[in-house]
Design a protein around this motif. Structure first.
Motif, short mmCIF file in Angstrom:
data_model
loop_
_atom_site.label_atom_id
_atom_site.label_comp_id
_atom_site.label_asym_id
_atom_site.label_seq_id
_atom_site.Cartn_x
_atom_site.Cartn_y
_atom_site.Cartn_z
N VAL A 8 2.36 -11.69 -2.57
CA VAL A 8 1.09 -11.28 -1.94
C VAL A 8 1.29 -11.08 -0.44
CG1 VAL A 8 -1.31 -11.91 -1.49
CG2 VAL A 8 -0.26 -12.46 -3.71
N LEU A 9 0.82 -9.93 0.05
CA LEU A 9 0.87 -9.61 1.47
C LEU A 9 -0.50 -9.82 2.08
CD1 LEU A 9 2.76 -6.19 1.15
CD2 LEU A 9 3.79 -8.41 1.67
N ASP A 10 -0.51 -10.22 3.34
CA ASP A 10 -1.77 -10.38 4.06
C ASP A 10 -2.37 -9.01 4.33
OD1 ASP A 10 -3.88 -11.20 5.71
OD2 ASP A 10 -2.63 -11.13 7.50
N GLY A 42 -5.73 -8.63 5.76
CA GLY A 42 -7.00 -8.92 6.41
C GLY A 42 -7.82 -9.92 5.62
N ASP A 43 -8.92 -9.48 5.06
CA ASP A 43 -9.81 -10.39 4.33
C ASP A 43 -9.31 -10.74 2.94
OD1 ASP A 43 -11.54 -10.35 6.47
OD2 ASP A 43 -12.76 -8.71 5.66
N SER A 44 -8.28 -10.07 2.47
CA SER A 44 -7.77 -10.35 1.13
C SER A 44 -6.27 -10.14 1.10
CB SER A 44 -8.45 -9.43 0.10
OG SER A 44 -8.10 -8.08 0.37
N GLY A 45 -5.68 -10.52 -0.02
CA GLY A 45 -4.26 -10.27 -0.21
C GLY A 45 -4.05 -9.02 -1.03
N VAL A 46 -2.86 -8.44 -0.93
CA VAL A 46 -2.57 -7.21 -1.65
C VAL A 46 -1.10 -7.21 -2.04
CG1 VAL A 46 -2.00 -5.83 0.40
CG2 VAL A 46 -2.91 -4.70 -1.63
N ILE A 47 -0.80 -6.57 -3.15
CA ILE A 47 0.57 -6.32 -3.58
C ILE A 47 0.72 -4.82 -3.72
CG2 ILE A 47 2.30 -6.64 -5.39
CD1 ILE A 47 0.88 -9.29 -6.11
N VAL A 48 1.73 -4.25 -3.07
CA VAL A 48 1.93 -2.80 -3.10
C VAL A 48 2.95 -2.47 -4.18
CG1 VAL A 48 2.70 -0.77 -1.80
CG2 VAL A 48 1.38 -2.58 -0.65
N LEU A 49 2.58 -1.54 -5.04
CA LEU A 49 3.43 -1.14 -6.16
C LEU A 49 3.78 0.34 -6.03
CD1 LEU A 49 1.22 -2.88 -8.81
CD2 LEU A 49 3.46 -3.70 -8.09
N ARG A 50 4.96 0.68 -6.54
CA ARG A 50 5.36 2.08 -6.47
C ARG A 50 6.16 2.43 -7.71
NH1 ARG A 50 9.87 4.21 -3.65
NH2 ARG A 50 10.02 2.29 -2.43
N ARG A 51 5.92 3.65 -8.20
CA ARG A 51 6.74 4.20 -9.28
C ARG A 51 7.43 5.43 -8.73
NH1 ARG A 51 5.01 6.65 -15.23
NH2 ARG A 51 7.16 6.96 -15.96
N GLY A 52 8.73 5.45 -8.79
CA GLY A 52 9.49 6.56 -8.23
C GLY A 52 9.37 6.58 -6.72
N LYS A 53 9.45 7.78 -6.14
CA LYS A 53 9.44 7.88 -4.69
C LYS A 53 8.05 7.95 -4.09
CE LYS A 53 13.94 10.19 -4.21
NZ LYS A 53 14.65 11.39 -3.67
N LYS A 54 7.08 8.50 -4.84
CA LYS A 54 5.82 8.84 -4.19
C LYS A 54 4.56 8.28 -4.84
CE LYS A 54 7.54 13.23 -2.32
NZ LYS A 54 7.33 14.71 -2.25
N THR A 55 4.66 7.74 -6.06
CA THR A 55 3.45 7.29 -6.75
C THR A 55 3.14 5.85 -6.37
OG1 THR A 55 3.99 8.76 -8.59
CG2 THR A 55 2.28 7.12 -8.96
N LEU A 56 2.13 5.66 -5.52
CA LEU A 56 1.81 4.36 -4.98
C LEU A 56 0.51 3.82 -5.57
CD1 LEU A 56 2.61 5.20 -1.28
CD2 LEU A 56 3.66 3.30 -2.50
N GLY A 57 0.41 2.50 -5.62
CA GLY A 57 -0.80 1.83 -6.03
C GLY A 57 -0.81 0.43 -5.44
N ALA A 58 -1.88 -0.30 -5.67
CA ALA A 58 -1.98 -1.65 -5.10
C ALA A 58 -2.77 -2.56 -6.03
CB ALA A 58 -2.63 -1.59 -3.72
N LEU A 59 -2.49 -3.83 -5.91
CA LEU A 59 -3.28 -4.87 -6.58
C LEU A 59 -3.98 -5.68 -5.50
CD1 LEU A 59 -0.94 -6.28 -9.39
CD2 LEU A 59 -2.85 -4.68 -9.64
#
Length: 429
Positions: free
Chosen positions: A403-405, A407-424
């Motif tokens: 989990v990354l900081d 601001g007001d919440s934590g987030v996890i950054v996910l990626r598939r391949g080079k360009k397809t990004l998403g977050a939790l």
């Protein structure tokens, strides 16, 4: 004195002027006291206002004294819009917006030295004006025929809603500002956007009628976009100067995403690089547009100018981390929150992370794969990343340690391949 008028013309910052030759003589032979006005009809200035602020800054750097007017009086009414009557805001709200906008403007101008900038508020001379004084001393100098000819007024009169006397009187109030500022401070030039030309000239005409003085008005062109959409707007709305309304990251992305057809024009208008430097950037950019050298130069300069060097550094570090696999843990929480705000996202609870969530599930939760089986395939093929770290093994999980900081919440950054990004996003339950 420098020939600042020629500089402004070379940057395509002059649309209209009352008497170009007389204005040029004044700007090259003497220190001109000028003003530019901003109405507090919102809590922040926006990108279009930046054109006027930077034009004032250029004039000050050329040796002229700026007065920045925040309209505590005219802001209670608002300049008539094509779309219809404005909603009048409470006085206490407008007063708060006056203070906010003053603070934004003050960051750009120099308040020390022989041409130190000065802030003024038209409520100081309008607030105590009686209706009789307004009609006898000011209103009698305005021709209804000329007022009706103003484009916004004419359009509103032809609409089903018409226009109220309140908004119709706006140009008289703004004209009176020029008269009062000339009397109080010796101001002889008003600047503004070309959509304000009728208001600018009403003040100059009032001074001619009342004081028998010839003064100047200078209008910049409205900034347009090659694709036909409105400048200063994105899919998520207006680009504001207040970081609470438009984050420094989103602000920088606006400039980085500038159309190739527009970016050199924007450099002329918004950059303080010399014309020779801009020409050099143009030549290199047109030879290799894929490098986006012009957009990067523009975004770096303006983001630092508006939000400061540190915020600009954070914004570009976040973009580099997200899109080029850089380090995410060093990014400021609020910046990371803004950078991931537009990504596809899902939610997981802290309790789920305590047990561990499979990377395949995480990819599916974030919406960057269609199913858990697609997620497993991405991991198996070596195309899955958590916080830019490549995932090895189909049994890999994300945990609280990922989990990354933000601001007001934590987030996890996910990626598939080079360009397809998403977050939790991490939620409590």
């Amino acid at each position: 004195m420098t020939d600042i008028l020629s500089e402004l013309q070379a940057r395509n910052l002059v649309a209209l002027s009352t008497d170009e030759d007389a204005l040029r003589r004044a700007l090259t032979e003497e220190t001109v006291r000028f003003y530019v006005g901003f109405d507090p009809t919102a809590p922040s200035l926006h990108m279009g206002n930046l054109v006027q602020i930077l034009t004032a800054k250029r004039l000050q750097q050329a040796g002229h004294k700026p007065f920045a007017l925040v309209g505590g009086a005219t802001g209670l009414i608002g300049d008539p819009r094509m779309s219809g009557e404005r909603t009048l805001n409470p006085r206490e709200v407008v007063d708060g917006w006056v203070d906010s906008i003053r603070g934004q403007i003050e960051r750009f101008l120099d308040f020390d030295g022989p041409v130190a900038a000065q802030m003024v508020n038209n409520l100081d001379w309008t607030g105590g004006l009686t209706a009789l004084d307004f009609l006898r001393d000011i209103g009698k100098h305005f021709s209804i025929n000329r007022m009706l000819a103003k484009e916004t007024v004419a359009t509103r009169l032809d609409s089903e809603h018409g226009i109220s006397f309140t908004e119709f009187s706006y140009q008289i109030l703004q004209g009176n500002d020029f008269l009062e500022l000339n009397r109080r401070h010796g101001i002889t030039l008003q600047t503004g956007g070309s959509d304000q030309w009728g208001n600018l000239t009403s003040g100059a005409d009032l001074l001619r009628r009342v004081e028998q003085k010839t003064v100047h008005a200078l209008a910049t062109p409205l900034i347009t976009k090659a694709d036909g959409t409105k400048f200063g707007k994105t899919e998520s709305g207006t680009v504001w100067l207040d970081p609470a309304l438009t984050s420094p990251y989103a602000f920088s992305q606006f400039w980085l995403n500038a159309d190739d057809r527009d970016v050199v024009k924007y450099l002329h208008v918004f950059s303080f690089r010399s014309l020779e430097e801009i020409e050099d950037i143009r030549v290199r950019f047109e030879a290799a547009p894929h490098t986006r050298i012009a957009q990067k130069a523009l975004a770096e300069e303006i983001t630092a100018m508006v939000h400061g060097e540190e915020q600009a550094k954070q914004a570009f570090a976040a973009a580099d981390a997200l899109f080029r696999g850089g380090e995410l843990r060093g990014i400021d929480g609020s910046t990371l929150s803004a950078a991931t705000a537009e990504l596809p996202r899902g939610e997981v609870t802290a309790a789920q992370l305590e047990e561990g969530v499979s990377v395949a599930d995480a990819l599916a939760f974030a919406g960057i794969v269609k199913s858990k089986s697609d997620g497993r395939r991405a991991v198996r093929e070596g195309g899955a990343y958590v916080n830019n770290a490549k995932v090895d093994g189909e049994d890999a999980v994300v945990t609280q340690a990922d989990v990354l900081d933000a601001g007001d919440s934590g987030v996890i950054v996910l990626r598939r391949g080079k360009k397809t990004l998403g977050a939790l996003t991490i939620v409590t339950s």
